[in-house]
Design an enzyme around this catalytic site. Structure first.
Site, mmCIF file in Angstrom:
data_model
loop_
_atom_site.group_PDB
_atom_site.id
_atom_site.type_symbol
_atom_site.label_atom_id
_atom_site.label_comp_id
_atom_site.label_asym_id
_atom_site.label_seq_id
_atom_site.Cartn_x
_atom_site.Cartn_y
_atom_site.Cartn_z
ATOM 1 N N ASP A 91 27.267 -1.723 -12.964
ATOM 2 C CA ASP A 91 27.511 -0.353 -13.434
ATOM 3 C C ASP A 91 28.271 -0.435 -14.754
ATOM 4 O O ASP A 91 29.488 -0.298 -14.809
ATOM 5 C CB ASP A 91 28.296 0.429 -12.386
ATOM 6 C CG ASP A 91 28.373 1.906 -12.728
ATOM 7 O OD1 ASP A 91 27.718 2.332 -13.695
ATOM 8 O OD2 ASP A 91 29.102 2.644 -12.031
ATOM 9 N N ALA A 92 27.511 -0.675 -15.823
ATOM 10 C CA ALA A 92 28.096 -0.926 -17.134
ATOM 11 C C ALA A 92 27.891 0.223 -18.113
ATOM 12 O O ALA A 92 28.584 0.315 -19.119
ATOM 13 C CB ALA A 92 27.496 -2.199 -17.730
ATOM 14 N N LYS A 93 26.895 1.070 -17.834
ATOM 15 C CA LYS A 93 26.582 2.233 -18.674
ATOM 16 C C LYS A 93 26.460 1.850 -20.148
ATOM 17 O O LYS A 93 27.037 2.478 -21.030
ATOM 18 C CB LYS A 93 27.608 3.348 -18.468
ATOM 19 C CG LYS A 93 27.649 3.862 -17.026
ATOM 20 C CD LYS A 93 28.649 4.981 -16.851
ATOM 21 C CE LYS A 93 28.664 5.479 -15.415
ATOM 22 N NZ LYS A 93 29.250 4.501 -14.471
ATOM 23 N N ARG A 94 25.689 0.815 -20.404
ATOM 24 C CA ARG A 94 25.467 0.382 -21.772
ATOM 25 C C ARG A 94 24.480 1.314 -22.469
ATOM 26 O O ARG A 94 23.675 1.969 -21.819
ATOM 27 C CB ARG A 94 24.951 -1.056 -21.795
ATOM 28 C CG ARG A 94 25.931 -2.103 -21.225
ATOM 29 C CD ARG A 94 27.249 -2.069 -21.958
ATOM 30 N NE ARG A 94 28.075 -3.232 -21.652
ATOM 31 C CZ ARG A 94 29.253 -3.193 -21.038
ATOM 32 N NH1 ARG A 94 29.739 -2.034 -20.639
ATOM 33 N NH2 ARG A 94 29.946 -4.288 -20.829
#
Length: 271
Positions: A91-94
């Site tokens: 869950d990095a939301k890059r």
């Protein structure tokens, strides 16, 4: 992990539970803080006790990044101990373009071997497609999120009355397929999940907001389930912080079991 393999796990465990790993040093039980790597010890115990009921784990990368180089080492160790039969989500939301996106993808897909990564679509196609070039890996695209600030942009309508999140859904389906593209759809939006399902009938949804944020699991299943379930419902705080004492892992197991039992009923109802 392929789509069919994920559905097989859902069937075997009678569960579509994703356990979110948000390990905050200030919230984990005090007795762990004297450990050489307290965050790892915490996550390891949670995983061991909930693996019977979870089909996915979602480490929130921010909780590891905040610890610097040691945090990245911890994240790598956590990724290594996740069971082989679960779907893993970074869950990095890059959300960047070109080679930058490709390197983000390599970091999570090759270096750490996650099955998927969350991606923000704001910069458009060339910020997402580099992640879709990796075989048997997934993009989980932010579509309709559960936070209050999502109202700032996601529900803005164009001149035809179409909200922005629907445009994101429609456009992005040309970039990937139900075999490698999922969407984040917040549980607190209720019947809007049904609107998202109309646009993406075959895609899996990662659904945060059940539990501590007040989303209804029954409503999520009612509006969002499809013929292959099509849902990964995430619970983070409600499971991992069920107890702040030495019994924290057992308490997490109990909360995961409660959700799995409800999910089993819903799977039997809708599938």
């Amino acid at each position: 992990m392929t789509r069919s393999e994920l559905f097989s796990q859902i069937q075997q465990k009678s569960s579509f539970l994703c356990v979110g790993l948000d390990p905050d040093l200030e919230k984990i039980p005090a007795h762990l803080r004297s450990e050489p790597d307290p965050i790892f010890s915490f996550c390891k115990a949670i995983i061991e006790e909930t693996a019977d009921y979870a089909v996915a784990y979602k480490p929130n990368i921010a909780f590891f990044e905040a610890l610097g180089a040691k945090g990245w080492d911890t994240l790598a160790k956590v990724a290594e101990i996740m069971p082989n039969d679960v779907f893993t989500i970074a869950d990095a939301k890059r959300g960047d373009i070109g080679n930058t996106s490709k390197l983000y993808a390599k970091a999570f897909f090759e270096t750490m071997n996650f099955d998927s990564v969350t991606v923000a679509p704001y910069m458009g196609k060339d910020s997402v497609t580099p992640f879709l070039e990796f075989e048997n890996k997934w993009v989980i695209l932010l579509a309709l999120t559960s936070n209050v600030g999502s109202l700032d942009f996601q529900l803005i309508e164009d001149q035809f009355g179409k909200p922005l999140y629907q445009s994101v859904l429609e456009k992005s389906q040309n970039w990937g397929s139900p075999e490698n593209l999922m969407y984040v759809v917040g549980a607190t939006r209720g019947e809007l999940i049904g609107e998202v399902r109309k646009v993406g009938p075959e895609h899996f949804f990662l659904v945060p907001g059940v539990g501590a944020q007040g989303g209804s699991l029954a409503d999520v299943a009612k509006y969002g389930m499809n013929s292959t379930c099509g849902l990964l419902v995430n619970s983070s705080r409600g499971i991992i912080y069920a107890s702040g004492e030495k019994d924290f892992a057992k308490a997490a197991r109990n909360e995961a079991k409660k959700l799995q039992e409800e999910m089993k009923i819903l799977l039997n109802k809708y599938l």
